[in-house]
Scaffold this motif. Structure first.
Motif, PDB file in Angstrom:
ATOM      1  N   LEU A   1      63.404  27.081  47.238  1.00 20.58           N
ATOM      2  CA  LEU A   1      64.426  27.518  48.199  1.00 20.58           C
ATOM      3  C   LEU A   1      63.683  27.916  49.470  1.00 20.58           C
ATOM      4  O   LEU A   1      62.669  28.621  49.404  1.00 20.58           O
ATOM      5  CB  LEU A   1      65.210  28.721  47.671  1.00 20.58           C
ATOM      6  N   ASN A   2      64.172  27.474  50.627  1.00 21.30           N
ATOM      7  CA  ASN A   2      63.535  27.860  51.891  1.00 21.30           C
ATOM      8  C   ASN A   2      64.561  28.454  52.843  1.00 21.30           C
ATOM      9  O   ASN A   2      65.757  28.155  52.746  1.00 21.30           O
ATOM     10  CB  ASN A   2      62.803  26.668  52.529  1.00 21.30           C
ATOM     11  N   ALA A   3      64.078  29.314  53.716  1.00 22.14           N
ATOM     12  CA  ALA A   3      64.966  29.931  54.712  1.00 22.14           C
ATOM     13  C   ALA A   3      64.190  30.179  55.995  1.00 22.14           C
ATOM     14  O   ALA A   3      62.985  30.428  55.966  1.00 22.14           O
ATOM     15  CB  ALA A   3      65.529  31.251  54.188  1.00 22.14           C
ATOM     16  N   ASP A   4      64.904  30.130  57.097  1.00 22.45           N
ATOM     17  CA  ASP A   4      64.326  30.481  58.398  1.00 22.45           C
ATOM     18  C   ASP A   4      64.188  31.995  58.468  1.00 22.45           C
ATOM     19  O   ASP A   4      65.035  32.732  57.965  1.00 22.45           O
ATOM     20  CB  ASP A   4      65.226  29.997  59.531  1.00 22.45           C
ATOM     21  N   ILE A   5      63.167  32.451  59.178  1.00 26.05           N
ATOM     22  CA  ILE A   5      62.879  33.881  59.184  1.00 26.05           C
ATOM     23  C   ILE A   5      62.125  34.245  60.466  1.00 26.05           C
ATOM     24  O   ILE A   5      61.630  33.384  61.170  1.00 26.05           O
ATOM     25  CB  ILE A   5      62.049  34.234  57.921  1.00 26.05           C
ATOM     26  N   GLY A   6      62.097  35.537  60.748  1.00 29.45           N
ATOM     27  CA  GLY A   6      61.262  36.000  61.861  1.00 29.45           C
ATOM     28  C   GLY A   6      61.778  35.557  63.213  1.00 29.45           C
ATOM     29  O   GLY A   6      61.000  35.268  64.112  1.00 29.45           O
ATOM     30  N   GLU A   7      63.085  35.533  63.377  1.00 27.72           N
ATOM     31  CA  GLU A   7      63.645  35.014  64.629  1.00 27.72           C
ATOM     32  C   GLU A   7      64.019  36.115  65.618  1.00 27.72           C
ATOM     33  O   GLU A   7      64.626  35.846  66.646  1.00 27.72           O
ATOM     34  CB  GLU A   7      64.827  34.083  64.311  1.00 27.72           C
ATOM     35  N   GLY A   8      63.678  37.365  65.305  1.00 23.25           N
ATOM     36  CA  GLY A   8      63.843  38.422  66.303  1.00 23.25           C
ATOM     37  C   GLY A   8      62.841  38.262  67.439  1.00 23.25           C
ATOM     38  O   GLY A   8      61.944  37.420  67.377  1.00 23.25           O
ATOM     39  N   HIS A   9      63.000  39.063  68.460  1.00 19.88           N
ATOM     40  CA  HIS A   9      62.100  38.951  69.630  1.00 19.88           C
ATOM     41  C   HIS A   9      62.097  40.296  70.337  1.00 19.88           C
ATOM     42  O   HIS A   9      63.127  40.715  70.876  1.00 19.88           O
ATOM     43  CB  HIS A   9      62.597  37.848  70.562  1.00 19.88           C
ATOM     44  N   GLY A  10      60.940  40.955  70.332  1.00 22.35           N
ATOM     45  CA  GLY A  10      60.842  42.241  71.018  1.00 22.35           C
ATOM     46  C   GLY A  10      61.859  43.228  70.479  1.00 22.35           C
ATOM     47  O   GLY A  10      61.892  43.507  69.279  1.00 22.35           O
ATOM     48  N   ALA A  11      62.695  43.754  71.362  1.00 19.50           N
ATOM     49  CA  ALA A  11      63.699  44.738  70.942  1.00 19.50           C
ATOM     50  C   ALA A  11      64.859  44.122  70.167  1.00 19.50           C
ATOM     51  O   ALA A  11      65.676  44.840  69.605  1.00 19.50           O
ATOM     52  CB  ALA A  11      64.250  45.469  72.178  1.00 19.50           C
ATOM     53  N   TYR A  12      64.914  42.792  70.161  1.00 18.68           N
ATOM     54  CA  TYR A  12      66.047  42.116  69.517  1.00 18.68           C
ATOM     55  C   TYR A  12      65.731  41.760  68.069  1.00 18.68           C
ATOM     56  O   TYR A  12      64.687  41.193  67.784  1.00 18.68           O
ATOM     57  CB  TYR A  12      66.376  40.817  70.252  1.00 18.68           C
ATOM     58  N   SER A  13      66.655  42.060  67.173  1.00 19.91           N
ATOM     59  CA  SER A  13      66.499  41.575  65.806  1.00 19.91           C
ATOM     60  C   SER A  13      67.700  40.712  65.454  1.00 19.91           C
ATOM     61  O   SER A  13      68.774  40.828  66.049  1.00 19.91           O
ATOM     62  CB  SER A  13      66.362  42.743  64.838  1.00 19.91           C
ATOM     63  N   ILE A  14      67.494  39.809  64.513  1.00 19.73           N
ATOM     64  CA  ILE A  14      68.557  38.888  64.113  1.00 19.73           C
ATOM     65  C   ILE A  14      68.259  38.465  62.680  1.00 19.73           C
ATOM     66  O   ILE A  14      67.108  38.299  62.306  1.00 19.73           O
ATOM     67  CB  ILE A  14      68.629  37.681  65.076  1.00 19.73           C
ATOM     68  N   GLY A  15      69.300  38.305  61.903  1.00 23.24           N
ATOM     69  CA  GLY A  15      69.109  37.914  60.511  1.00 23.24           C
ATOM     70  C   GLY A  15      68.656  39.083  59.660  1.00 23.24           C
ATOM     71  O   GLY A  15      68.488  40.197  60.150  1.00 23.24           O
ATOM     72  N   ASN A  16      68.465  38.826  58.390  1.00 23.64           N
ATOM     73  CA  ASN A  16      68.078  39.880  57.454  1.00 23.64           C
ATOM     74  C   ASN A  16      66.826  39.420  56.721  1.00 23.64           C
ATOM     75  O   ASN A  16      66.874  38.917  55.604  1.00 23.64           O
ATOM     76  CB  ASN A  16      69.227  40.146  56.473  1.00 23.64           C
ATOM     77  N   ASP A  17      65.693  39.595  57.401  1.00 29.10           N
ATOM     78  CA  ASP A  17      64.441  39.054  56.888  1.00 29.10           C
ATOM     79  C   ASP A  17      64.055  39.656  55.550  1.00 29.10           C
ATOM     80  O   ASP A  17      63.573  38.948  54.657  1.00 29.10           O
ATOM     81  CB  ASP A  17      63.308  39.302  57.903  1.00 29.10           C
ATOM     82  N   ALA A  18      64.252  40.962  55.394  1.00 31.73           N
ATOM     83  CA  ALA A  18      63.816  41.612  54.158  1.00 31.73           C
ATOM     84  C   ALA A  18      64.584  41.075  52.962  1.00 31.73           C
ATOM     85  O   ALA A  18      64.009  40.828  51.897  1.00 31.73           O
ATOM     86  CB  ALA A  18      63.994  43.128  54.275  1.00 31.73           C
ATOM     87  N   ALA A  19      65.889  40.876  53.134  1.00 33.38           N
ATOM     88  CA  ALA A  19      66.702  40.401  52.016  1.00 33.38           C
ATOM     89  C   ALA A  19      66.379  38.959  51.676  1.00 33.38           C
ATOM     90  O   ALA A  19      66.234  38.593  50.504  1.00 33.38           O
ATOM     91  CB  ALA A  19      68.189  40.542  52.364  1.00 33.38           C
ATOM     92  N   ILE A  20      66.256  38.115  52.678  1.00 36.14           N
ATOM     93  CA  ILE A  20      66.057  36.685  52.406  1.00 36.14           C
ATOM     94  C   ILE A  20      64.705  36.458  51.738  1.00 36.14           C
ATOM     95  O   ILE A  20      64.538  35.548  50.919  1.00 36.14           O
ATOM     96  CB  ILE A  20      66.216  35.857  53.714  1.00 36.14           C
ATOM     97  N   MET A  21      63.722  37.292  52.101  1.00 37.60           N
ATOM     98  CA  MET A  21      62.371  37.151  51.539  1.00 37.60           C
ATOM     99  C   MET A  21      62.359  37.334  50.020  1.00 37.60           C
ATOM    100  O   MET A  21      61.474  36.817  49.334  1.00 37.60           O
ATOM    101  CB  MET A  21      61.477  38.205  52.206  1.00 37.60           C
ATOM    102  N   LYS A  22      63.342  38.082  49.511  1.00 36.29           N
ATOM    103  CA  LYS A  22      63.407  38.337  48.060  1.00 36.29           C
ATOM    104  C   LYS A  22      64.036  37.175  47.295  1.00 36.29           C
ATOM    105  O   LYS A  22      63.991  37.124  46.066  1.00 36.29           O
ATOM    106  CB  LYS A  22      64.244  39.598  47.781  1.00 36.29           C
TER     107      LYS A  22
END
Lengths: 258, 258, 258, 258
Positions: free
Chosen positions: D7-28
């Motif tokens: 299973l693969n997912a995109d991750i780490g798409e935040g930038h500086g002060a901006y966050s997007i997505g739920n990296d911690a959850a998807i990583m699990k």
């Protein structure tokens, strides 16, 4: 007490797919908003949404120019040539004036963002550069400036309408400067404490520093924030307490003209 | 022949430490300049220098909005939502209006840059988006648009002052579109050939395609370039030949009003 | 005198349609080049061209990381969190390592650009952040660092191969720091003066400050520039004079290993 | 059924002060993550956080290069010269390899982002450009490519390890392409439906198009998303259902090697 005061907040700091802060909620609380102009945050589409919402909410808009540093969200100090800085600010003001045409509203003021605001508070060259940009683009715009700062002096020196502002949700050092937000306790997150503080500030025209020193201060506007989880509650409680104390929340031009 | 025609050129496309083109030379030749607005090229300081120089040279300035692609110099086609595109253009126009305050001059027109111009020539949604941006920010600005393109139609549909332009130094396909600059022979680099072509175009109100097909064309303005080594010579020769033929080189508003 | 010394120069600082400096000429003069990595200048295509040319010229390449400030060409001081700075540098080094695959060559060193280099010369946190980035990505890369600076100390503290460098074409203050380029006389533009200075520096292992103070200095490399009109002549004359004095111009790894 | 699937997912798409997505959850949930490389999203600090978290979670990381369009989040189609595109991809892969040094882990694969992925699915020049970049930087990296696309062909033509992927949470057109996300019903938001679909896809090695057409499809990996409110629930349900059906969720290299 029959006093008119403005509440202002930064707004429109999302960018493309990124959103930040709670623009819809903050718009209901304040009298004027400072609109990010695409350099530290914001973009043309976000700006358009904000000016339309501002018109609907009878809130005036100001330009909120910042450093050209989206990655750092305009919070990194950058040493620029003051002339380059001036034109950069004029550019951002002009861009917002262009977008404000979508709502048919006037840009009422200019307030610098983040590190630019912090630097211009004590750096006279920066403060004057921002002032010259305002004066050149539209000398009827209000220079919204930290009370007691170099920006207030620059605004007066240039003959600009100049409104000092104070901060409800931030502690002050004894020299009248904002205490650094790097220390979390300098950001006031308790709505009741903030509300009481707001009423005290307006009633006594005095800021109490974090060590307890009273500092008599003139201001037309109080700044609140919308970008921290607790910020909306702080802003709402402050507005409610002010109104209960007989203070009328107005737009910045009204507060300036009072 | 007693004819008034405008010559226009792109200008102000340097950025920070980077310079490109020969702004000083081109400013002496044309009647109007299209000023890069910081997205595909240009920056606030460059824009200020250009508006001051334009005033000194009695040349009118127009906004030259492009895609947000400095790396690609605005020459890469980008599929944008037409609404986003519209606000992006309005932003850039507003920014130039702000900077034009340094010279106290009006922004007389808008001309899209590079890939945005090429796309809007045939894409009605893009053409209308640019037109709506102009109409919203300042409906007295002239929409400077490739003759026969969707932009001309959009300008008319929106009731904007619309000036068709033709290109001296570029070959045309038989359908009236500009022949691609990817084939070098489509850029005319011989000053004499360009000059003769300019006079013929103005005299006969006709463009001769690269296959020799005559295409009757209305235009108020002829575009020249300043960014190729041979461009200044081509532009100078064209102006001289036009003047010798009795054509008066005027600003775009004058050519439009003729 | 049988001495090996490296000459290094910044290179690859164009971006898209913009070119700057004379990369082809400087590549013939030096033993190693510092390649802009896309943040203050350069882009992926320019980087590829440079690594291929470097291989052809038997010149080693180093990463030349700078602030994320294309508009300011990396010459504006930016206050960054040292951790953010470190990862920013690691990113740029990695990017060049990726592109160097096109030439099948190793990235031999890292040299900070512009304001980043100036700040790290005296700011130990910045100097260590750059060093940690090098150590993490590839601890065999040489930290090319202004002689006597905090960067040299950081390189040694981290156990990195560390090469001090001195500047042929720049005056020094009496404290060993580079004199500001804001005063034009601090940039040496006379080829003969630069050449004599280069030979003296290598022969005596001593820098003469602009007031005449001799400062004994160890260095493996001398920096020359390619971005000013006089720079190529200065660099060529310096190389010729050094060779005539029996100095062999070598790559940085060779000079380090001597 | 004893099957290994990634299973693969995109991750780490935040930038500086901006966050997007739920990296911690998807990583699990997934076995491999595609890390944004700073062009369409992400930044050096975000990338470092992701590689450290990936190591901790025994998840492999791949580069997720996108167009240089933070404003458009890499979702706008850009017409680039394929050579420029290739070097842009190589740059981004290299940058991630540099940052992956912080975790001491290998970059296992490359998957194009957004509009770049969509264009390369049908544009052979783009597909080959991405493949050449991978081959040049590290030919042992897996080209993770939409099943049936030009990218799969390019990977094979270049002799790269190539893993086709299919999408759990997106509908397909009858030609095997992903149905546009502009129509909301093409994004599957019901966890049970997605889970059943995932099991069916793996069991039957067949994708059912949105019209019901069965399309036999080879794939090593299933893509899930973390950036929509419902995405985590969809991904979790899919993983649970697959495991219950006896499918083992593994890293991409393990799935490729099976």
């Amino acid at each position: 007490m029959s006093v008119k005061i403005n509440l202002n907040a930064d707004i429109g700091e999302g960018h493309g797919a990124y959103s930040i802060g709670n623009d819809a909620a903050i718009m209901k609380i304040v009298g004027s908003v400072n609109v990010a102009c695409g350099f530290h945050g914001g973009d043309a589409g976000v700006m358009r949404d904000v000016v339309l919402a501002a018109k609907e909410n009878n809130v005036t808009v100001g330009a909120h120019p910042g450093f050209n540093d989206l990655w750092g969200f305009g919070r990194r100090r950058i040493d620029m040539d003051p002339n380059d800085l001036e034109y950069m600010v004029a550019y951002q003001i002009g861009a917002l004036v262009g977008i404000a045409s979508y709502a048919g509203i006037k840009v009422s003021h200019v307030k610098a963002h983040g590190a630019l605001n912090n630097m211009a508070a004590t750096n006279a060259e920066y403060a004057m550069a921002i002032g010259r940009a305002i004066k050149t683009v539209d000398s009827s715009m209000i220079y919204l400036a930290l009370s007691g700062s170099e920006m207030v002096k620059a605004g007066h020196a240039l003959g600009l309408p100049t409104s000092p502002e104070a901060f409800i949700d931030r502690q002050y050092d004894d020299d009248g400067n904002l205490a650094t937000r790097k220390q979390p306790e300098n950001v006031i997150k308790d709505p009741e404490m903030a509300a009481a503080r707001a009423v005290q500030m307006v009633r006594e025209k005095t800021i109490i520093s974090r060590t307890g020193k009273p500092m008599p201060t003139e201001f037309d506007s109080l700044c609140v924030h919308g970008d921290e989880p607790t910020a909306i509650a702080v802003a709402e409680a402050s507005r409610a307490a002010l109104e209960q104390a007989g203070v009328e929340i107005v737009t910045l031009p009204e507060a300036f003209a009072k």
